[in-house]
Design an enzyme around this catalytic site. Structure first.
Site: not given
Ligand code: NAD
Length: 530
Positions: A149, A173, A176, A226, A281, A382
């Site tokens: 997000f 994808k 959401e 994450s 991140c 985090e």
């Molecule tokens: P998230 O892991 O909750 O979601 C990321 C994506 O995965 C979304 O599209 C979500 O719909 C999907 N998703 C969530 N749970 C899932 C599951 N159980 N199975 C399959 N798909 C699933 O992350 P977020 O809250 O949207 O974003 C924040 C996180 O992203 C933080 O941990 C941040 O550090 C990380 N991030 C990392 C970088 C990097 O370059 N390393 C960059 C941006 C964000």
């Protein structure tokens, strides 16, 4: 209420799915849109379209592909204000930050405009006698991208821009929680001339993700989010024989040496620790004060954190917007509670902030902890909010060890005036992206973005040449041609006679079939005597 649907084969695709998510404006907590959650039928249609469109796109000259991206770049610049406004209204970050993140995504487009050059292979002449060899990079087929997000424009552009420029078709994808901007990017790509079906958007949750990453027609999976989900995506996609790059969470340390310029340090910590409410991140969430610098640092930092201007991201005076959701707000507050109960010293407490007219927004003020210890939850995990932990270490080596012992390895930075210290730190830290007197060392589009340890699963970072390598397969051709006369093109060749010293007979080598002919008189052109 407006519904964000799927985008398949160049147009809006209305699903029969009865599952929806809610999209909120985090500044006031209002529900503004619904987003359709794709079902298995939608995913199947998107994959079929991507497979079909991908065949023609892979055979399209890279120069033609790059022209689509030149137009795409112009369209992003045309619409950047509108894109930034939509991004802020769903994510919450301040407008200048939204526009900045779109610009960072656009820089990947600029890099991809050079794709004919980036795809050039290698050539070796005469790897054996009359044998040449060359290597080239060809597209994989269908790529899938799953994005978080916090960067709904930039992170998808890290993925789909390079993939499509390399000749793949793509299914995104997006998160959401803020699906409007990715959908707008799909419309802009179509306007730029991208053929239908090459870029598709599937909205949804885990159900759609699982269908995409296990489908046999999908060749690669790019994920950013994450760490627990990144690890799951990496294992599941690999098990289904996909190429995977899966980027996870972070805990980025700034090491502050006693000789650092403290004004620069504090500016860096305010921007990188509290900017975008810590939902980056590459946010700095730990400041490691080395030697005796800790007290001076706290003294300078405290008033700046107390005076941070918090409010809706659309207000140009505001420095920090709300968090993404009420659930995330509760989570960040619970971390602050945990820090207090574990004995860290809470210097600035932003938990009870309330903004007139925005009482239902997901706001928290900047929080600052001092004397944080390595075994505390607020240090290990985090938080993804505007909570900065100051830890104190007596020596450079203790600070370096702390950085290296943490499970995450996304980014880090050191502030010092000493080149030798900076060099030792850059060389010895086990971190993917390193700054020296630079708070957020995010590599530009023509370098690659990726962390180490539990911040990246897989062996390719995003964009730059690592992106090109990830989205292409290497092929090496080794080639030999029969030598001889060029039928109908070369003048008749005078016979070349080879004399056999044993038998006294001669061979005519000018024909492909080497027939022994009797030796009569002087040979016309003896070139070799056996
Ligand atoms: P998230 O892991 O909750 O979601 C990321 C994506 O995965 C979304 O599209 C979500 O719909 C999907 N998703 C969530 N749970 C899932 C599951 N159980 N199975 C399959 N798909 C699933 O992350 P977020 O809250 O949207 O974003 C924040 C996180 O992203 C933080 O941990 C941040 O550090 C990380 N991030 C990392 C970088 C990097 O370059 N390393 C960059 C941006 C964000």
């Amino acid at each position: 209420m407006k519904v964000i649907n799927q985008f398949i084969n160049g147009k809006e695709y209305i699903s029969k799915s009865d599952r929806f998510g809610d999209v909120f404006n985090p500044a006031n907590g209002e529900k503004t849109k619904k987003v359709s959650f794709a079902n298995s039928e939608d995913v199947k249609v998107a994959i079929e379209c991507a497979v079909e469109a991908g065949k023609k796109w892979a055979a399209t000259p890279p120069l033609t592909r790059s022209r689509v991206f030149f137009r795409f770049k112009d369209l992003i610049m045309r619409d950047i204000d509108q894109l930034a406004l939509e991004l802020t209204s769903e994510h919450g970050k301040i407008l200048s930050d939204s526009a900045g993140s779109i610009t960072r995504g656009m820089e990947v487009v600029e890099f991809a405009c050079g794709i004919p050059h980036l795809l050039k292979g290698e050539y070796s002449e005469n790897v054996g006698s009359d044998i040449d060899s060359w290597s080239m990079r060809q597209p994989l087929g269908v790529s899938v991208g799953i994005s978080p997000f916090n960067f709904p424009a930039m992170v998808p552009m890290w993925m789909f821009v390079i993939s499509i420029a390399c000749g793949n078709s793509f299914i995104l994808k997006p998160s959401e929680k803020d699906p409007t901007v990715p959908y707008m990017l799909a419309e802009l790509l179509k306007e730029a001339g991208l053929p239908d079906g090459v870029f598709n958007v599937i909205n949804g949750d885990k159900e759609a993700v699982d269908l995409l990453i296990t489908d046999p027609a999908v060749d690669s999976v790019s994920f950013v989010g994450s760490t627990p989900v990144a690890e799951y995506i990496y294992h599941t996609s690999s098990k289904h024989n996909k190429r995977v790059q899966s980027l996870g969470g972070a805990k980025n340390h700034m090491v502050v040496m006693p000789d650092a310029d403290l004004d620069q340090v504090v500016d860096g910590l305010i921007g990188a620790g509290y900017g975008s409410a810590g939902e980056r991140c590459m946010a700095l969430s730990v400041a490691v004060a080395v030697g005796d610098v800790g007290d001076k640092l706290i003294e300078k930092l405290t008033p700046r954190v107390q005076n941070l201007k918090v409010g809706p991201g659309t207000d140009p005076e505001v420095e920090m917007g709300p968090l993404i959701s009420d659930v995330h707000l509760a989570k960040v507050k619970s971390y602050v509670d945990a820090g207090v109960s574990e004995g860290a010293q809470l210097i600035v407490d932003g938990r009870s902030i309330s903004l007139q007219g925005y009482e239902n927004g997901y706001f928290i003020g900047g929080c600052l902890f001092d004397h944080v210890k390595e075994d505390m939850k607020i240090y290990r995990e985090e938080i993804f909010g505007p909570v900065l932990s100051v830890v104190r270490q007596p020596t450079f080596n203790d600070a370096l060890k702390m950085v290296n012992d943490h499970e995450f390895g996304n980014g880090t930075t050191i502030y010092t005036r000493d080149g030798d210290t900076a060099r030792a730190f850059s060389n010895q830290c086990k971190i993917g992206m390193v700054g020296v007197n630079v708070p957020i060392p995010v590599p530009m589009a023509f370098h690659s973005f990726g962390g180490w340890k539990r911040s990246l699963f897989g062996d390719h970072a995003m964009h730059g040449m690592d992106g090109v390598r990830f989205f292409t397969r290497l092929k090496t051709v080794t080639s030999r041609w029969p030598t001889g006369i060029r039928e109908g093109a070369d003048p008749p060749i005078s016979p070349i006679i080879i004399i056999d010293s044993v038998s006294g007979s001669a061979r005519n080598k000018s024909k492909q079939s080497m027939k022994l002919v009797p030796f009569i008189g002087s040979p016309p052109m003896p070139i070799h005597v056996d």
